[in-house]
Design an enzyme around this catalytic site. Structure first.
Site, short mmCIF file in Angstrom:
data_model
loop_
_atom_site.label_atom_id
_atom_site.label_comp_id
_atom_site.label_asym_id
_atom_site.label_seq_id
_atom_site.Cartn_x
_atom_site.Cartn_y
_atom_site.Cartn_z
N GLY A 1 4.56 -5.54 -6.84
CA GLY A 1 3.77 -4.30 -6.77
C GLY A 1 2.83 -4.25 -7.96
N GLY B 1 -0.28 -1.80 -8.00
CA GLY B 1 -0.10 -0.36 -7.76
C GLY B 1 -0.34 0.42 -9.05
N GLN B 2 0.01 1.71 -9.00
CA GLN B 2 -0.30 2.60 -10.13
C GLN B 2 0.35 2.14 -11.43
OE1 GLN B 2 1.61 6.43 -10.40
NE2 GLN B 2 -0.36 7.44 -10.69
N ASP C 1 5.45 -10.92 0.26
CA ASP C 1 6.09 -9.68 0.68
C ASP C 1 7.46 -9.65 -0.01
OD1 ASP C 1 7.64 -7.79 2.08
OD2 ASP C 1 6.47 -8.09 3.92
N TYR D 1 11.66 8.94 1.07
CA TYR D 1 11.40 8.30 -0.23
C TYR D 1 12.54 8.62 -1.20
CZ TYR D 1 8.99 7.75 -4.77
OH TYR D 1 8.65 7.42 -6.06
N LYS E 1 15.40 6.30 -3.04
CA LYS E 1 15.59 6.27 -4.50
C LYS E 1 17.06 6.55 -4.83
CE LYS E 1 11.51 5.08 -5.81
NZ LYS E 1 11.33 3.69 -6.26
C1 AKB Z 1 5.48 11.04 -5.54
O1 AKB Z 1 4.90 12.12 -5.72
O2 AKB Z 1 5.89 10.67 -4.44
C2 AKB Z 1 5.74 10.17 -6.74
C3 AKB Z 1 7.07 10.44 -7.39
C4 AKB Z 1 7.34 11.73 -8.03
O3 AKB Z 1 7.91 9.59 -7.40
N1 AKB Z 1 4.69 10.31 -7.71
#
Ligand code: AKB
Length: 315
Positions: free
Chosen positions: A8, A11-12, A50, A139, A143
């Site tokens: 990655g 990415g940011q 990938d 998401y 995590k």
């Molecule tokens: C998001 O907003 O999805 C991310 C995070 C807080 O992990 N920046």
């Protein structure tokens, strides 16, 4: 030395972590891996793969004699909701692939968790290190599950995998991504280019945030800490700033006095309302000396100055 692999890499976080690692360890010791997003002008060792593809990763690890991996690939909260299956696949199967290779090749691994691992049943103020984690986004679920997986690989296989829960990260080098905290970057991009911004969160929405330089420092410092100092093996809380959308707008207006901001909360508000407002990071401070440097005025100044230069806008 054994080399460092960053997945990655474009990415940011990767876009800023890779140059910091190159500076510290030399260009020849850092391998940047991207998949869909690659900067062709990148100056350094580049691999395209990938992160779910075990064979490609194994080849990269062997060919470059990799000893450390920063596994950054992840779909964020807003993008995640558009395709939960893909998000699970990329975020979890990618992580498991790296952890399995970590055991096989005795790698040291960094993997980022997020404040998204928390949910509406978590205390939202001064959120403790050890607390309820019941996320309501896919998401956040990845995590939370990923934290458990990292901890399990440490207990079961002795794998040295380290992690921090990033708050919203502000950076000017990459345009806003598909996350909930990205409003805080959009306001700079749109404010400077258009003079107005419609925020998708309420004015009083307060979230934990951090300037990218602090996030990069946290990432490198935790990886350099002595093994015995790393006591939390799921993921460390780290904190810097917490501000509301309105407080950020007031700070940005100091540089763009005519900036017009209005608030039209949409479904992203529900995500923001499920996350902490402030974070207790005392364990990271105690175990490996975490501190931050950028407060709201300093971060705003750096964002405005750099983006003005990027966009060719005179002060
Ligand atoms: C998001 O907003 O999805 C991310 C995070 C807080 O992990 N920046």
């Amino acid at each position: 030395m054994k080399k460092i692999l960053v997945t990655g890499a474009f990415g940011q976080i990767g876009s800023e972590l890779v140059p910091a690692l190159q500076e510290k360890f030399g260009k020849d010791n850092v391998v940047a891996m991207g998949h869909e997003k690659i900067d062709e002008s990148y100056d350094g060792i580049l691999e395209k793969a990938d992160s779910r593809d075990k064979n490609s990763l194994e080849t990269i690890i062997k060919n470059h004699d990799i000893g450390t991996v920063y596994h950054l690939v992840s779909l964020l909260s807003v993008k995640g909701e558009t395709d939960p299956s893909l998000t699970w696949d990329i975020n979890m199967n990618g992580l498991k692939t790296i952890l399995d290779l970590g055991v096989r090749f005795d790698l040291k691994i960094f993997w980022p968790s997020s404040i998204a691992a928390f949910g509406p049943s978590t205390p939202r103020d001064n959120t403790p290190q050890h607390t309820v984690l019941e996320p309501t986004t896919i998401y956040g679920v990845t995590k939370y599950a990923g934290e458990g997986l990292c901890r399990y690989y440490n207990i079961k296989y002795g794998l040295d995998v380290r992690s921090v829960r990033y708050p919203g990260i502000l950076s000017w080098k990459t345009p806003p991504g598909r996350g909930t905290t990205e409003y805080a970057i959009e306001i700079f991009y749109e404010g400077l280019q258009k003079g107005r911004y419609t925020c998708f969160l309420r004015e009083d929405t307060k979230l934990p945030m951090m300037y990218v330089d602090d996030a990069i420092r946290a990432t490198i410092v935790i990886m350099e800490a002595p093994l015995e100092n790393i006591k939390v093996r799921n993921s460390y809380n780290i904190a810097a700033l917490s501000f509301t959308a309105g407080e950020l707008a007031s700070e940005v207006k100091k540089y763009i006095p005519n900036l017009e901001v209005d608030y039209k909360p949409d479904k992203r508000q529900l995500i923001a309302d499920s996350w902490p407002r402030t974070i207790d990071d005392s364990e990271a401070k105690k175990d490996w000396g975490w501190t931050y440097e950028y407060d709201l005025p300093k971060m705003t100044k750096v964002m405005v100055e750099n983006l003005r230069r990027e966009f060719g806008i005179p002060a």
